[in-house]
Design a protein around this motif. Structure first.
Motif, PDB file in Angstrom:
ATOM      1  N   THR A 185      51.789  41.292 -45.782  1.00  0.00           N
ATOM      2  CA  THR A 185      51.271  40.967 -44.447  1.00  0.00           C
ATOM      3  C   THR A 185      50.143  41.944 -44.141  1.00  0.00           C
ATOM      4  O   THR A 185      50.009  42.981 -44.806  1.00  0.00           O
ATOM      5  CB  THR A 185      52.353  41.102 -43.349  1.00  0.00           C
ATOM      6  OG1 THR A 185      52.752  42.471 -43.262  1.00  0.00           O
ATOM      7  CG2 THR A 185      53.555  40.222 -43.636  1.00  0.00           C
ATOM      8  N   ASP A 186      49.371  41.647 -43.124  1.00  0.00           N
ATOM      9  CA  ASP A 186      48.282  42.552 -42.731  1.00  0.00           C
ATOM     10  C   ASP A 186      48.796  43.923 -42.319  1.00  0.00           C
ATOM     11  O   ASP A 186      48.089  44.920 -42.439  1.00  0.00           O
ATOM     12  CB  ASP A 186      47.473  41.953 -41.575  1.00  0.00           C
ATOM     13  CG  ASP A 186      46.418  40.984 -42.062  1.00  0.00           C
ATOM     14  OD1 ASP A 186      45.915  41.161 -43.193  1.00  0.00           O
ATOM     15  OD2 ASP A 186      46.103  40.042 -41.324  1.00  0.00           O
ATOM     16  N   SER A 214      51.418  45.518 -43.602  1.00  0.00           N
ATOM     17  CA  SER A 214      52.189  46.160 -44.666  1.00  0.00           C
ATOM     18  C   SER A 214      51.313  47.084 -45.505  1.00  0.00           C
ATOM     19  O   SER A 214      50.110  46.886 -45.621  1.00  0.00           O
ATOM     20  CB  SER A 214      52.825  45.090 -45.561  1.00  0.00           C
ATOM     21  OG  SER A 214      53.568  45.688 -46.592  1.00  0.00           O
ATOM     22  N   ASP A 215      51.958  48.092 -46.103  1.00  0.00           N
ATOM     23  CA  ASP A 215      51.262  48.973 -47.044  1.00  0.00           C
ATOM     24  C   ASP A 215      51.372  48.477 -48.481  1.00  0.00           C
ATOM     25  O   ASP A 215      50.634  48.920 -49.346  1.00  0.00           O
ATOM     26  CB  ASP A 215      51.871  50.385 -47.002  1.00  0.00           C
ATOM     27  CG  ASP A 215      51.651  51.067 -45.670  1.00  0.00           C
ATOM     28  OD1 ASP A 215      50.675  50.724 -44.984  1.00  0.00           O
ATOM     29  OD2 ASP A 215      52.469  51.935 -45.319  1.00  0.00           O
ATOM     30  N   CYS A 216      52.346  47.609 -48.741  1.00  0.00           N
ATOM     31  CA  CYS A 216      52.654  47.189 -50.113  1.00  0.00           C
ATOM     32  C   CYS A 216      52.634  45.669 -50.245  1.00  0.00           C
ATOM     33  O   CYS A 216      52.738  44.946 -49.271  1.00  0.00           O
ATOM     34  CB  CYS A 216      54.047  47.668 -50.505  1.00  0.00           C
ATOM     35  SG  CYS A 216      54.265  49.447 -50.481  1.00  0.00           S
ATOM     36  N   TYR A 217      52.527  45.225 -51.483  1.00  0.00           N
ATOM     37  CA  TYR A 217      52.767  43.815 -51.781  1.00  0.00           C
ATOM     38  C   TYR A 217      54.102  43.720 -52.501  1.00  0.00           C
ATOM     39  O   TYR A 217      54.564  44.660 -53.135  1.00  0.00           O
ATOM     40  CB  TYR A 217      51.611  43.191 -52.574  1.00  0.00           C
ATOM     41  CG  TYR A 217      51.374  43.742 -53.954  1.00  0.00           C
ATOM     42  CD1 TYR A 217      52.009  43.194 -55.070  1.00  0.00           C
ATOM     43  CD2 TYR A 217      50.475  44.794 -54.162  1.00  0.00           C
ATOM     44  CE1 TYR A 217      51.768  43.685 -56.346  1.00  0.00           C
ATOM     45  CE2 TYR A 217      50.219  45.284 -55.425  1.00  0.00           C
ATOM     46  CZ  TYR A 217      50.877  44.724 -56.521  1.00  0.00           C
ATOM     47  OH  TYR A 217      50.635  45.205 -57.769  1.00  0.00           O
ATOM     48  N   HIS A 218      54.745  42.558 -52.386  1.00  0.00           N
ATOM     49  CA  HIS A 218      56.132  42.389 -52.814  1.00  0.00           C
ATOM     50  C   HIS A 218      56.296  41.155 -53.697  1.00  0.00           C
ATOM     51  O   HIS A 218      55.500  40.216 -53.629  1.00  0.00           O
ATOM     52  CB  HIS A 218      57.034  42.240 -51.584  1.00  0.00           C
ATOM     53  CG  HIS A 218      56.873  43.349 -50.601  1.00  0.00           C
ATOM     54  ND1 HIS A 218      57.621  44.492 -50.646  1.00  0.00           N
ATOM     55  CD2 HIS A 218      56.022  43.498 -49.553  1.00  0.00           C
ATOM     56  CE1 HIS A 218      57.255  45.299 -49.662  1.00  0.00           C
ATOM     57  NE2 HIS A 218      56.278  44.721 -48.981  1.00  0.00           N
ATOM     58  N   ALA A 219      57.376  41.160 -54.479  1.00  0.00           N
ATOM     59  CA  ALA A 219      57.686  40.026 -55.338  1.00  0.00           C
ATOM     60  C   ALA A 219      58.128  38.819 -54.514  1.00  0.00           C
ATOM     61  O   ALA A 219      57.835  37.678 -54.855  1.00  0.00           O
ATOM     62  CB  ALA A 219      58.776  40.392 -56.344  1.00  0.00           C
ATOM     63  N   ARG A 238      61.639  43.188 -45.844  1.00  0.00           N
ATOM     64  CA  ARG A 238      62.426  42.778 -44.672  1.00  0.00           C
ATOM     65  C   ARG A 238      62.430  43.842 -43.583  1.00  0.00           C
ATOM     66  O   ARG A 238      62.334  43.534 -42.408  1.00  0.00           O
ATOM     67  CB  ARG A 238      63.854  42.464 -45.078  1.00  0.00           C
ATOM     68  CG  ARG A 238      63.988  41.186 -45.856  1.00  0.00           C
ATOM     69  CD  ARG A 238      65.419  40.956 -46.226  1.00  0.00           C
ATOM     70  NE  ARG A 238      65.583  39.692 -46.916  1.00  0.00           N
ATOM     71  CZ  ARG A 238      66.697  39.299 -47.449  1.00  0.00           C
ATOM     72  NH1 ARG A 238      67.779  40.053 -47.365  1.00  0.00           N
ATOM     73  NH2 ARG A 238      66.774  38.139 -48.064  1.00  0.00           N
ATOM     74  N   SER A 239      62.559  45.104 -43.982  1.00  0.00           N
ATOM     75  CA  SER A 239      62.633  46.168 -42.982  1.00  0.00           C
ATOM     76  C   SER A 239      61.293  46.374 -42.270  1.00  0.00           C
ATOM     77  O   SER A 239      61.261  46.800 -41.121  1.00  0.00           O
ATOM     78  CB  SER A 239      63.101  47.481 -43.615  1.00  0.00           C
ATOM     79  OG  SER A 239      62.124  47.984 -44.501  1.00  0.00           O
ATOM     80  N   GLY A 240      60.187  46.063 -42.917  1.00  0.00           N
ATOM     81  CA  GLY A 240      58.877  46.266 -42.314  1.00  0.00           C
ATOM     82  C   GLY A 240      58.253  45.006 -41.743  1.00  0.00           C
ATOM     83  O   GLY A 240      57.246  45.058 -41.057  1.00  0.00           O
ATOM     84  N   TYR A 241      58.869  43.864 -42.022  1.00  0.00           N
ATOM     85  CA  TYR A 241      58.301  42.590 -41.572  1.00  0.00           C
ATOM     86  C   TYR A 241      58.355  42.491 -40.050  1.00  0.00           C
ATOM     87  O   TYR A 241      59.373  42.706 -39.427  1.00  0.00           O
ATOM     88  CB  TYR A 241      59.058  41.429 -42.210  1.00  0.00           C
ATOM     89  CG  TYR A 241      58.535  40.076 -41.826  1.00  0.00           C
ATOM     90  CD1 TYR A 241      57.230  39.707 -42.116  1.00  0.00           C
ATOM     91  CD2 TYR A 241      59.346  39.165 -41.179  1.00  0.00           C
ATOM     92  CE1 TYR A 241      56.747  38.461 -41.766  1.00  0.00           C
ATOM     93  CE2 TYR A 241      58.876  37.914 -40.828  1.00  0.00           C
ATOM     94  CZ  TYR A 241      57.576  37.564 -41.118  1.00  0.00           C
ATOM     95  OH  TYR A 241      57.101  36.332 -40.778  1.00  0.00           O
ATOM     96  N   ARG A 242      57.254  42.211 -39.456  1.00  0.00           N
ATOM     97  CA  ARG A 242      57.168  42.169 -37.990  1.00  0.00           C
ATOM     98  C   ARG A 242      56.748  40.783 -37.488  1.00  0.00           C
ATOM     99  O   ARG A 242      56.092  40.654 -36.467  1.00  0.00           O
ATOM    100  CB  ARG A 242      56.156  43.201 -37.502  1.00  0.00           C
ATOM    101  CG  ARG A 242      56.410  44.605 -38.004  1.00  0.00           C
ATOM    102  CD  ARG A 242      56.691  45.549 -36.883  1.00  0.00           C
ATOM    103  NE  ARG A 242      56.832  46.947 -37.187  1.00  0.00           N
ATOM    104  CZ  ARG A 242      57.592  47.508 -38.096  1.00  0.00           C
ATOM    105  NH1 ARG A 242      58.275  46.772 -38.907  1.00  0.00           N
ATOM    106  NH2 ARG A 242      57.680  48.807 -38.237  1.00  0.00           N
ATOM    107  N   GLY A 243      57.107  39.748 -38.224  1.00  0.00           N
ATOM    108  CA  GLY A 243      56.784  38.392 -37.802  1.00  0.00           C
ATOM    109  C   GLY A 243      55.331  38.009 -38.008  1.00  0.00           C
ATOM    110  O   GLY A 243      54.878  36.982 -37.500  1.00  0.00           O
ATOM    111  N   MET A 244      54.615  38.830 -38.742  1.00  0.00           N
ATOM    112  CA  MET A 244      53.203  38.541 -39.012  1.00  0.00           C
ATOM    113  C   MET A 244      53.102  37.415 -40.050  1.00  0.00           C
ATOM    114  O   MET A 244      54.024  37.213 -40.831  1.00  0.00           O
ATOM    115  CB  MET A 244      52.495  39.791 -39.542  1.00  0.00           C
ATOM    116  CG  MET A 244      52.513  40.971 -38.588  1.00  0.00           C
ATOM    117  SD  MET A 244      51.672  40.637 -37.046  1.00  0.00           S
ATOM    118  CE  MET A 244      49.989  40.545 -37.606  1.00  0.00           C
TER     119      MET A 244
END
Length: 172
Positions: free
Chosen positions: A125-126, A128-133, A141-147
């Motif tokens: 997401t915009d 986030s610091d990382c990209y994920h599988a 999940r812990s950093g996801y803010r509905g973006m």
């Protein structure tokens, strides 16, 4: 989510089969000691716990293939349809059901191997610091803010994002 038609059919066969003498005889699918002729009945028999283990293993090997091929596959729904208990002693989901599969962060290993297919897409997401599988990553999940979720080909991720631990080096 409803099981696919194929998953329902596999579950029906696993549930219907009498696993109590499986190690000692080769027989038709869905065999039942209750309908066997006297000439086919074996003296050897697994106890209920041993038969449950064989049945659970049959469920897992089938679930591995179904999960690899169906992104909407739910192993708990499948196990229940197979007649496998999915609840722990406290009545919650038994984590051992999911742990019996060869997968990580929602990605299944290729059937017949101990390898993951190379990732073709990653998410972020915009904010986030990382990209994920996948969205199955606890850090995502812990950093996801509905973006809005951004998707990139795994070989075209902008340098703005670091690789999360859910994307092992051999899968990047």
């Amino acid at each position: 989510m409803a099981l696919s038609r194929l998953a329902q059919q596999f579950a029906a066969e696993i549930r219907n089969h009498d696993w109590s003498d499986a190690p000692w005889r080769l027989d038709r699918a869905g065999h039942s000691r209750a309908s066997d002729s006297k000439s086919k009945v074996t003296d050897q028999r697994l106890d209920d716990d041993e038969a449950r283990r064989v049945k659970t293993n049959a469920m897992w090997v089938t679930a591995q293939v179904l999960g690899y091929n169906d992104p909407n596959f739910d192993v708990y729904e499948f196990a229940e349809a197979c007649g496998v208990n999915t609840r722990n002693s406290r009545g919650g989901k038994d984590g051992g059901i999911d742990a019996g599969l060869r997968k990580q962060y929602g990605q299944y290993m290729r059937p017949g191997t101990w390898k993951f297919d190379p990732l073709t897409e990653v998410i972020t997401t915009d904010t986030s610091d990382c990209y994920h599988a996948s969205t199955e990553c606890d850090l995502f999940r812990s950093g996801y803010r509905g973006m809005p979720i951004l998707r990139f080909r795994s070989d075209e991720v902008p340098a703005k994002w670091k690789q999360c631990v859910c994307v092992p080096l051999d899968r990047a």
